[in-house]
Design a protein around this motif. Structure first.
Motif, PDB file in Angstrom:
ATOM      1  N   PRO A 197      -4.878 -29.269 -81.731  1.00  0.00           N
ATOM      2  CA  PRO A 197      -3.724 -29.747 -80.393  1.00  0.00           C
ATOM      3  C   PRO A 197      -2.685 -29.117 -79.698  1.00  0.00           C
ATOM      4  CG  PRO A 197      -4.225 -31.148 -82.731  1.00  0.00           C
ATOM      5  CD  PRO A 197      -4.580 -30.295 -82.631  1.00  0.00           C
ATOM      6  N   GLU A 198      -2.620 -28.912 -78.543  1.00  0.00           N
ATOM      7  CA  GLU A 198      -1.958 -28.391 -78.088  1.00  0.00           C
ATOM      8  C   GLU A 198      -0.455 -28.545 -77.235  1.00  0.00           C
ATOM      9  OE1 GLU A 198      -0.992 -24.122 -76.424  1.00  0.00           O
ATOM     10  OE2 GLU A 198      -3.391 -25.050 -77.290  1.00  0.00           O
ATOM     11  N   TYR A 199      -0.408 -29.906 -76.197  1.00  0.00           N
ATOM     12  CA  TYR A 199       0.933 -30.456 -75.733  1.00  0.00           C
ATOM     13  C   TYR A 199      -0.401 -31.742 -75.603  1.00  0.00           C
ATOM     14  CZ  TYR A 199       3.765 -29.811 -72.526  1.00  0.00           C
ATOM     15  OH  TYR A 199       5.547 -29.195 -72.225  1.00  0.00           O
ATOM     16  N   ILE A 200       1.344 -32.433 -75.612  1.00  0.00           N
ATOM     17  CA  ILE A 200       0.982 -34.202 -75.832  1.00  0.00           C
ATOM     18  C   ILE A 200       1.400 -34.757 -74.975  1.00  0.00           C
ATOM     19  CG2 ILE A 200       1.322 -35.621 -76.637  1.00  0.00           C
ATOM     20  CD1 ILE A 200       1.978 -34.637 -79.753  1.00  0.00           C
ATOM     21  N   THR A 201       1.420 -35.929 -74.292  1.00  0.00           N
ATOM     22  CA  THR A 201       2.088 -37.203 -73.130  1.00  0.00           C
ATOM     23  C   THR A 201       1.485 -38.203 -73.404  1.00  0.00           C
ATOM     24  OG1 THR A 201       2.538 -36.897 -70.889  1.00  0.00           O
ATOM     25  CG2 THR A 201      -0.027 -37.408 -71.269  1.00  0.00           C
ATOM     26  N   VAL A 202       2.644 -38.891 -72.903  1.00  0.00           N
ATOM     27  CA  VAL A 202       2.467 -40.583 -73.173  1.00  0.00           C
ATOM     28  C   VAL A 202       2.267 -41.435 -72.318  1.00  0.00           C
ATOM     29  CG1 VAL A 202       4.009 -41.775 -74.950  1.00  0.00           C
ATOM     30  CG2 VAL A 202       4.264 -39.706 -75.574  1.00  0.00           C
ATOM     31  N   ALA A 203       1.504 -42.275 -72.099  1.00  0.00           N
ATOM     32  CA  ALA A 203       1.817 -43.633 -71.631  1.00  0.00           C
ATOM     33  C   ALA A 203       0.720 -44.635 -72.306  1.00  0.00           C
ATOM     34  CB  ALA A 203       0.415 -43.041 -70.557  1.00  0.00           C
ATOM     35  N   GLY A 204       1.744 -45.502 -72.174  1.00  0.00           N
ATOM     36  CA  GLY A 204       2.782 -46.715 -72.268  1.00  0.00           C
ATOM     37  C   GLY A 204       2.488 -46.775 -74.062  1.00  0.00           C
ATOM     38  N   ASP A 205       1.590 -47.108 -74.467  1.00  0.00           N
ATOM     39  CA  ASP A 205       1.557 -47.203 -76.330  1.00  0.00           C
ATOM     40  C   ASP A 205       0.560 -45.592 -77.211  1.00  0.00           C
ATOM     41  OD1 ASP A 205      -1.581 -48.333 -75.902  1.00  0.00           O
ATOM     42  OD2 ASP A 205      -0.192 -50.106 -77.316  1.00  0.00           O
ATOM     43  N   LYS A 206       0.133 -45.184 -75.973  1.00  0.00           N
ATOM     44  CA  LYS A 206      -0.717 -44.385 -76.435  1.00  0.00           C
ATOM     45  C   LYS A 206      -0.154 -42.389 -75.702  1.00  0.00           C
ATOM     46  CE  LYS A 206      -4.173 -46.919 -77.243  1.00  0.00           C
ATOM     47  NZ  LYS A 206      -5.125 -48.008 -78.448  1.00  0.00           N
ATOM     48  N   ALA A 207      -0.787 -41.773 -76.799  1.00  0.00           N
ATOM     49  CA  ALA A 207      -0.844 -40.374 -76.540  1.00  0.00           C
ATOM     50  C   ALA A 207      -1.592 -39.018 -76.646  1.00  0.00           C
ATOM     51  CB  ALA A 207      -0.035 -40.013 -78.215  1.00  0.00           C
ATOM     52  N   TYR A 208      -1.381 -38.969 -75.406  1.00  0.00           N
ATOM     53  CA  TYR A 208      -2.714 -37.684 -75.170  1.00  0.00           C
ATOM     54  C   TYR A 208      -2.689 -36.792 -75.690  1.00  0.00           C
ATOM     55  CZ  TYR A 208      -3.866 -42.508 -73.245  1.00  0.00           C
ATOM     56  OH  TYR A 208      -4.070 -43.349 -72.845  1.00  0.00           O
ATOM     57  N   ALA A 209      -3.213 -35.960 -76.629  1.00  0.00           N
ATOM     58  CA  ALA A 209      -3.034 -34.781 -77.604  1.00  0.00           C
ATOM     59  C   ALA A 209      -4.386 -33.378 -76.181  1.00  0.00           C
ATOM     60  CB  ALA A 209      -3.075 -34.300 -78.287  1.00  0.00           C
ATOM     61  N   THR A 210      -4.138 -32.749 -75.629  1.00  0.00           N
ATOM     62  CA  THR A 210      -5.342 -31.602 -75.053  1.00  0.00           C
ATOM     63  C   THR A 210      -5.829 -30.426 -76.270  1.00  0.00           C
ATOM     64  OG1 THR A 210      -3.792 -29.952 -74.361  1.00  0.00           O
ATOM     65  CG2 THR A 210      -4.478 -30.905 -72.914  1.00  0.00           C
TER      66      THR A 210
END
Length: 724
Positions: free
Chosen positions: A250-263
């Motif tokens: 995992p490199e970087y994280i963003t958040v949308a709603g109740d989920k996190a998205y990690a590259t």
């Protein structure tokens, strides 16, 4: 010929007079320096004819450290900027209340390597610290950003190599991307994971029991979840267990709603994390970009034939690109959440394992050749693809004995995706086209060295830094180019068709730091004269958060070691599009230069959205060092070239900086604006910048007082001499 002074130029002149007498505008302390760190004479600025924003330089804090990762990730709380100084394991605390003169006031010290920082709205600060042995568990340290001394509140353990930390929008969790890189000799490879830390409601440190780990164990063979075929898993397995979990980083994280998205950069994928459950729900493969598609070409060679054009942005049938995003962010449009990625690319080079090679070396040293039936079979010379670095484990035919297609690192673009991983838009070859127009003499330059096409064979401008911000009624993606430098802004009003707005680069390409620093009599002065090099992290400030009263960017530049502030003027709402200086005249004393700018070439280029989201994945790590061009491995140094901002018709007496904003010096997107031009005046159709201070009458009164004081002082001086 007599040229009448405009209100703005008179204001700047009067403020300069006050400064000369030891006074400041706006009641700040006397004796403030007018020097602007890391401000180049002629920043590069290029905008679309209908751009609604413009960027320019405000000010910069310099560390004086070259290529030491002395300024990387930034965070802001109030008027204080926090900048990660990675190798020093510190965070610099910078007072930016006067954005034209950011000043370091203290530092926060940890143990190991400081990688990332985030600050909650109430001032709870979070710092990700890598262990001195990067394969061992790292820590997250908490501090009080409300306190000028930034008191340490405590720390908790997390996974191996915590590379990025962010606080969720609701402030209830801190999320940490634990990259888990292998040892440099690949003797061990720790697991990658995402730490989900429950945060207290008050400004205090959580306890160790508040740390939860979202791992990838269920995606191992026989696990409860299926790993999609196109998620790239490659490399040695020094441990016998968990080959997938140890390979995903995992490199970087963003958040949308109740989920996190990690590259998952090297795996060319995105992990979706359920924050409440601290579990990885699924992994989204990103597929491949088709560089044979119209509008998705690239310049693949740094060795063009003699007398041939140096800019050759070409489509190649059979050439693909693995997106391999670094930074990821999110925005909402029409009630739908979208992900945005900066598609940097990254190769892996640990010990004897290397997953990159130049095309011309295929067929040698145990590498398979290009298939004779491939459409690329006659494109293998240096003038075409011979110099290009490609991913060695992708593109092979079913038998594995030759390459049907070739896959390069990164996509030289940014992309918009749905939250389930479907490609919505890609900027195509826009980055290379706009930089070729703005900086033709230093197209695809490297960061520490100014050169021409030093990076054409390896990821081009190399988009890495990314942030999303709203200016007026529009949402913009701001993308920083790690190599050639500068920041490009794209309008996301139509998510499926991002549109180029403006590009700003506070860099003086006539200074090639890598070539000149060793023999420089004053290395710090040389570095300062080069401007901003290697933008690594971007923080967007909306008008309410910015010390200027209009939108701004804070940029951490890892090569120049500068933390720069840039203005982002809202032209649609009467924002200042050419007279940058004013943006802090009252807080810090006006710049004498008054930011005149001759607006750079108009680059319209609406973002291309090709990049067909295809099959397959790509690799990781920054292209490794190879003869004649660069030395990669995460942070590379290559040759790169530059052009004296004049190359794109941009000139500015006022200084600007490599961040993408503007409150003055930047070029007006619609027409070349001049600081003295009434056309550039913010009073033309909107309010002046809130921090420009009093009106002309006030300045004249203050100027009169200053002149009177000078006269009194002069008289006293002569009287004293006569008495003696």
């Amino acid at each position: 010929m007599t040229i009448p002074l405009s209100a703005k130029s008179l204001t700047a002149s009067t403020a300069a007079l006050l400064l000369a007498t030891g006074f400041t505008v706006g009641g700040t302390a006397t004796g403030v320096s007018t020097a602007h760190a890391a401000e180049v004479d002629s920043p590069i600025s290029s905008s679309a004819s209908d751009a609604q924003i413009d960027m320019g330089f405000l000010g910069s804090h310099e560390t004086g450290q070259v290529d030491e990762s002395a300024a990387e990730i930034t965070a802001v709380h109030g008027d204080t900027v926090f900048t990660v100084n990675a190798q020093a394991a510190t965070v610099d605390v910078i007072d930016a209340s006067d954005p034209t003169n950011p000043t370091k006031i203290s530092e926060i010290t940890g143990t190991g390597v400081a990688n990332s920082i985030s600050v909650r709205e109430d001032g709870l600060g979070v710092i990700a610290l890598e262990n001195q042995d990067k394969t061992q568990p790292g820590t997250v340290m908490f501090f009080d950003a409300n306190d000028p001394g930034a008191d340490i509140l405590g720390e908790v353990p997390v996974g191996s190599l915590p590379d990025m930390v962010t606080v969720t929008p609701d402030g209830t969790h801190a999320l940490v991307a634990n990259e888990g890189e292998p040892a440099d000799d690949f003797s061990t490879d720790p697991e990658g994971s995402v730490s989900v830390i429950d945060l207290p409601a008050e400004v205090a440190a959580p306890s160790e029991t508040d740390v939860h780990t979202a791992d990838f164990h269920e995606f191992e063979d026989g696990g409860a979840k299926t790993l999609p075929e196109d998620v790239r898993i490659v490399g040695p397995t020094p441990e016998d267990d968990l080959p997938i979990s140890r390979n995903l980083e995992p490199e970087y994280i963003t958040v949308a709603g109740d989920k996190a998205y990690a590259t998952l950069q090297e795996a060319n994928a995105i992990a979706v994390v359920d924050i409440a459950a601290a579990e990885v729900d699924e992994i989204l493969p990103l597929g491949l970009k088709d560089h044979g598609q119209a509008g998705s070409g690239l310049d693949a060679s740094d060795r063009d034939p003699e007398d041939a054009p140096t800019v050759n942005i070409t489509e190649y049938e059979g050439l693909k690109g693995a997106y391999m995003p670094d930074t990821i962010s999110t925005f909402t449009s029409g009630g739908t959440d979208y992900l945005v990625t900066a598609n940097e690319g990254d190769s892996r080079e640990w010990g004897d394992f290397v997953d990159a090679a130049r095309v011309k070396d295929l067929g040698e040293d145990g590498l398979a050749p290009v298939c004779e039936t491939s459409p690329l079979a006659d494109k293998l010379g240096d003038e075409d693809l011979g110099r290009l670095k490609i991913v060695t484990d992708l593109g092979l035919n079913d038998a594995g004995d030759c390459y049907e297609e070739l896959v390069t690192f990164g996509a030289r673009s940014f992309s918009v995706w749905t939250t389930d991983g479907k490609l919505v838009a890609d900027s195509g070859d826009e980055f290379e086209k706009l930089t070729a127009e703005a900086v033709p003499e230093f197209f695809n330059s490297n960061h520490s060295e100014s050169n021409l096409e030093g990076r054409s064979d390896d990821k081009g401008p190399e988009p890495e830094a990314l942030t999303i911000g709203e200016v007026g009624e529009r949402t913009y993606a701001f993308v920083g180019f790690e190599r050639i430098g500068g920041i490009a802004a794209f309008d996301l009003s139509e998510p499926s068709a991002p549109k180029f707005a403006t590009y700003f680069n506070n860099r003086d390409f006539s200074v090639s730091v890598e070539d000149e620093i060793e023999d420089a009599s004053d290395p710090a002065e040389l570095l300062s004269s080069a401007g901003d090099l290697g933008p690594e992290g971007l923080t967007f400030l909306n008008a309410d958060e910015s010390p200027t009263g209009e939108a701004a960017l804070v940029v951490g530049n890892e090569v120049s070691g500068t933390t720069s502030l840039s203005s982002v003027a809202d032209l649609a709402n009467g924002g200042d599009d050419g007279d940058d200086e004013n943006a802090g005249a009252d807080a810090a004393g006006a710049d004498d230069d008054a930011g005149a700018d001759a607006a750079g070439a108009d680059d319209d280029a609406g973002a291309d959205q090709n990049a067909g989201a295809n099959e397959d994945a790509g690799t990781d790590d920054d292209a490794q060092a190879d003869a004649g061009s660069e030395s990669d491995s995460g942070r590379e140094s290559d040759s790169g070239s530059e052009s004296d901002s004049a190359a794109n018709g941009t000139g500015a007496d006022g200084a600007e900086s490599d961040s993408d904003s503007n409150t003055g010096a930047g070029s007006d997107s619609a027409a070349g604006s001049n600081a003295d031009d009434s056309e550039a005046s913010s009073d033309a159709d909107g309010d002046p910048l809130p921090r420009t201070g009093a009106d002309l009458g006030q300045y004249l009164i203050l100027g009169g007082i200053a002149v009177g004081l000078i006269a009194i002082g002069t008289a006293a001086f002569f009287l004293t001499r006569r008495r003696s």
